[in-house]
Design a protein around this motif. Sequence first.
Motif, PDB file in Angstrom:
ATOM      1  N   ALA B 512      18.047  21.407  21.051  1.00 31.62           N
ATOM      2  CA  ALA B 512      18.797  20.753  22.365  1.00 31.62           C
ATOM      3  C   ALA B 512      20.090  20.999  22.183  1.00 31.62           C
ATOM      4  CB  ALA B 512      18.263  19.476  23.000  1.00 31.62           C
ATOM      5  N   ILE B 516      23.237  23.311  23.371  1.00 30.27           N
ATOM      6  CA  ILE B 516      24.522  22.961  24.143  1.00 30.27           C
ATOM      7  C   ILE B 516      25.760  23.499  23.373  1.00 30.27           C
ATOM      8  CG2 ILE B 516      26.076  21.064  24.359  1.00 30.27           C
ATOM      9  CD1 ILE B 516      23.052  19.400  24.581  1.00 30.27           C
ATOM     10  N   TYR B 538      27.581  21.437  28.474  1.00 31.13           N
ATOM     11  CA  TYR B 538      26.252  20.429  28.740  1.00 31.13           C
ATOM     12  C   TYR B 538      25.652  20.773  30.067  1.00 31.13           C
ATOM     13  CZ  TYR B 538      27.176  17.557  24.827  1.00 31.13           C
ATOM     14  OH  TYR B 538      27.377  17.094  23.542  1.00 31.13           O
ATOM     15  N   ASP B 539      26.198  21.261  31.039  1.00 27.96           N
ATOM     16  CA  ASP B 539      25.576  21.130  32.256  1.00 27.96           C
ATOM     17  C   ASP B 539      24.703  22.442  32.384  1.00 27.96           C
ATOM     18  OD1 ASP B 539      26.881  19.038  33.081  1.00 27.96           O
ATOM     19  OD2 ASP B 539      28.383  20.164  34.489  1.00 27.96           O
ATOM     20  N   PHE B 542      21.529  21.955  30.170  1.00 28.46           N
ATOM     21  CA  PHE B 542      20.697  20.657  30.663  1.00 28.46           C
ATOM     22  C   PHE B 542      19.493  21.506  31.184  1.00 28.46           C
ATOM     23  CE2 PHE B 542      18.738  17.639  33.354  1.00 28.46           C
ATOM     24  CZ  PHE B 542      18.757  16.799  32.364  1.00 28.46           C
ATOM     25  N   LEU B 546      15.677  20.969  29.867  1.00 26.59           N
ATOM     26  CA  LEU B 546      14.708  20.511  30.705  1.00 26.59           C
ATOM     27  C   LEU B 546      13.335  21.474  30.922  1.00 26.59           C
ATOM     28  CD1 LEU B 546      14.588  17.755  32.408  1.00 26.59           C
ATOM     29  CD2 LEU B 546      14.792  19.241  34.378  1.00 26.59           C
ATOM     30  N   MET B 582      15.264  14.337  24.285  1.00 31.04           N
ATOM     31  CA  MET B 582      16.072  14.802  25.415  1.00 31.04           C
ATOM     32  C   MET B 582      17.052  13.675  25.748  1.00 31.04           C
ATOM     33  SD  MET B 582      13.221  16.183  28.025  1.00 31.04           S
ATOM     34  CE  MET B 582      14.074  16.114  29.406  1.00 31.04           C
ATOM     35  N   VAL B 586      21.111  14.791  24.871  1.00 33.53           N
ATOM     36  CA  VAL B 586      21.989  15.034  26.155  1.00 33.53           C
ATOM     37  C   VAL B 586      22.895  14.104  26.162  1.00 33.53           C
ATOM     38  CG1 VAL B 586      21.855  15.398  28.468  1.00 33.53           C
ATOM     39  CG2 VAL B 586      20.297  16.492  27.432  1.00 33.53           C
ATOM     40  N   ARG B 590      26.510  13.408  24.301  1.00 33.58           N
ATOM     41  CA  ARG B 590      27.755  13.827  25.206  1.00 33.58           C
ATOM     42  C   ARG B 590      28.694  12.487  25.259  1.00 33.58           C
ATOM     43  NH1 ARG B 590      28.412  16.211  30.393  1.00 33.58           N
ATOM     44  NH2 ARG B 590      30.550  16.309  30.617  1.00 33.58           N
TER      45      ARG B 590
END
Lengths: 311, 607
Positions: B512, B516, B538-539, B542, B546, B582, B586, B590
């Motif tokens: 993950a 990113i 990041y967006d 994501f 997911l 997760m 995330v 962040r």
Amino acid sequence: MEFFHVKRDIPFMSYGKLTTAISLATFVLAVFFLVAKGLNFGIEFTGGTVMELRYQKAANLNEIRHEVDALKYGEAQVQSMGTTTDVMLRLPNIKDKNSAQLSNEVLTALQKSRSDVELRKVEFIGPSVGDELFTHGLTALILVCLGIIAYLAMRFEWRFAVSAVIANMHDVVIILGCFALFQWEFNLTVLAGILAVLGYSVNESVVVFDRIRENFRQPALRGKTVPEVIDNAITATISRTIITHGSTECMVLSMLLFGGAALHGFAMALTIGIVFGIYSSVLVASPLLLMFGITRDNMIKPVKVKEEAVV
Amino acid sequence: MNRYPLWKYLLIVASILIAAIYTIPNFYGESPALQISSARATIKVSDAMVARADTILKAIGVTPVDSYFEGTSVKVRFKDTDTQLKAKDAIQAALGDDYIVALNLISDTPVWLTKLHAKPMVLGLDLRGGVHFLLEVDMKAAVDKALEKTAGDVRRELKDKKIRYGKVSRERDRVEVQLRDEATLKAANFAVRKILGNLKVQDVAENGTYKLVITYPAAEITKLKNDAVLQNITTLHNRVNELGVAEPVIQQQGEGRIVVQLPGVQDTAKAKDILGRTATLEVRMVADDQALLTEAINGNVPAGYELMSERRADGRNVPILLKKEVELTGENINDAQAGFDDKNEPAVHLGLDSTGAAIFKVLTRDNVGKRVAMILVEKGKGEVVTAPVVRGEIGGGRVQISGSMGVAEANDTALLLRAGSLAAPMNIVEERTIGPSLGKENISKGFNSTLYGFLAIAVFMMFYYRVFGVVSTLALGANLLFLLALLSLLGVTLTLPGIAAIALTLGMAIDANVLINERVREELRNGATPQLAIKNGYDHAFATILDSNITTLIAGLALLIFGSGAIRGFAWVHCIGILTSMYSAVFVSRAMINLIYGNRRVNTLAV
């Protein structure tokens, strides 16, 4: 610092025929070994008694084999477990004799000639448990596949779902093929490892698929052909693919090297799974996607299709 | 841009703090302790035992570190093994045989943490050493036994109500009662229906034969099977208690299987001997007809009778003919003690429950002058312990079995009866013994491989992604913390495959962060400003995170549902690990990036 940044898109899809041929060949080979040699099932599946022994000084396998054979318990397997002092003994199930008696008798017989032997582990498993495990394992495998297909079909499209699962099974069969070829023991932890690979490998495919979907929706790539779009997606994610696999492989290799005999099979299944997972997610799943006839229209909502009319 | 509201930071800090609290207990060592539990089903250990143990210890000048009541036993912690052993002898001597004092190891977790339910992870047998059994309950036998008992109940009821009946027979899945005519059939139906409310009672009247057919409805059969497993589990608990094992695991697995795990036990033979004893007591009538007996000895056992052997005091085995009907079973016995009878011979004193007492009263009243046999059924084979002549009605439920037995035998018999009978016989289908040194080795190997793998990834990430790599590593560390905390909190048993899953999950969790970080780099390459690159990175990542994690989670859940043993241990950790990764990859990462880069002018990102 960037090691794996590729400036121009690599034409992966033009190698499609070659890579499909390679994976088909490895796949067929794996199936061949599975059929010809079969898996060396561990005690959990076959039932029987397994003893793990440790000697103070190096053990003499031939001597042990001889002594166990003299007890006439049927075909016993004697093998070393990584070191010269650790020995594994496997005996078939014997009617009217429980394993406590069995292992005691074997231990007493072995202690007669070498008193420096220590019993580390005894396992006895009835044959009925093995059958059940087998069906449960199979059910889990099928369920995992169905679940993945359902989720991917919902989030993406059926072509993605089917490609991912085929690529996935390709990995699983190759791992099994390796276990058959080298006759490594296939036990419960190996099965857990294989099922984990299933999750892991689909994870890989999903990352690439996600990028393909995104690319199809990107205005900048509208003029490109479908293979070009896929090439771009794979190239854009290649750096991440290599690093992620590298780090997971790091973990798994660490398990393989330092985890000892108990984790060996698990780590081995994953090591092979990761190597083929990277290959299959890029070079099996994507060409399959193309073969199934993915088009830009598949990924774009019908309303937009009307506006674009002809691509 | 790239600022989190204060509450998000607070949430993250709080979650890390809570995770830390619940992880800490795993790092405290263990100290020697004693576990005091009851040896008999009739005696319960309660809170009061804590004070009692303390008084006993005070008398010998030992002060325990800590003593408390938990579940069904009292635990007392000590500084070292010397005081532990000294205390054990003292307590065992003071409490006597009614209590079991077992040596144990208890975590040194401070009391305030324990009060928050912060406990160390439960270690599986492969990490502690001990024996593991998987037992299979013979369901067919459980059903047969219930039918047999129903037949007995019917017989007794009809006799009681003075309804004349013919044969009461147990067919494959039902009990049939033959009756003379319509009227007795009606009466029998009425009487039987009253005592067997849950069962299906049908009248069958055809071709001049009148039959009452009693069957078990499907729901009743299911209940019967469940009860059989539950009773066996209770019985196993009692029997395991006799072994004095600290923290045994006795659980149902699947429909008819029971897992028994005895940590620290290495003597399988003894454990198995005690677990495997399926002794039950049966009381049956003796057929003292010499002609029938002779016929039976000649190999011609009449229907409804069974030939057994009776052991006499002089050691001879004498054949004895018994009726097949079981009048009373061990289920109605709630106490058994070894002792001596009035002739000072070794005897077993039985205490019957109210049903048993009532049955026995009627039995002895109706059979004065005849012999009743007490049969100990072990592993499907019956042996007549004694067959005394009934001198008169015995009420009150106190029964004595004496005759051909020694003191040791009387003790054994009493112990077996006391430990309770099994509802159905069980077979051992799986058995494992893991040496304690092997367990320790497994822990250290599993721990080391995770540690080295983690270090390798951390070094690479920090080197390759610089500041973002440091953040990723910290997030990975937070992930490990969350994972350990949840495993401890949920009481998941950690096994070797579980450790493997921790390692694998950490390896996969970094994915993950890689996604990113790579995205952020890409955004920068495409000419985005540093702040926008962070946000978009990041967006965009994501959605991918997911999707990929949910597919992995699907695989994990399937393993959890269909796996057993090693696979389930693996799946638990794997599934929890996916969820924690997760969150940490995330949100936690962040938050750190926002703290470093957010809310200020940044010209370049160290990624």
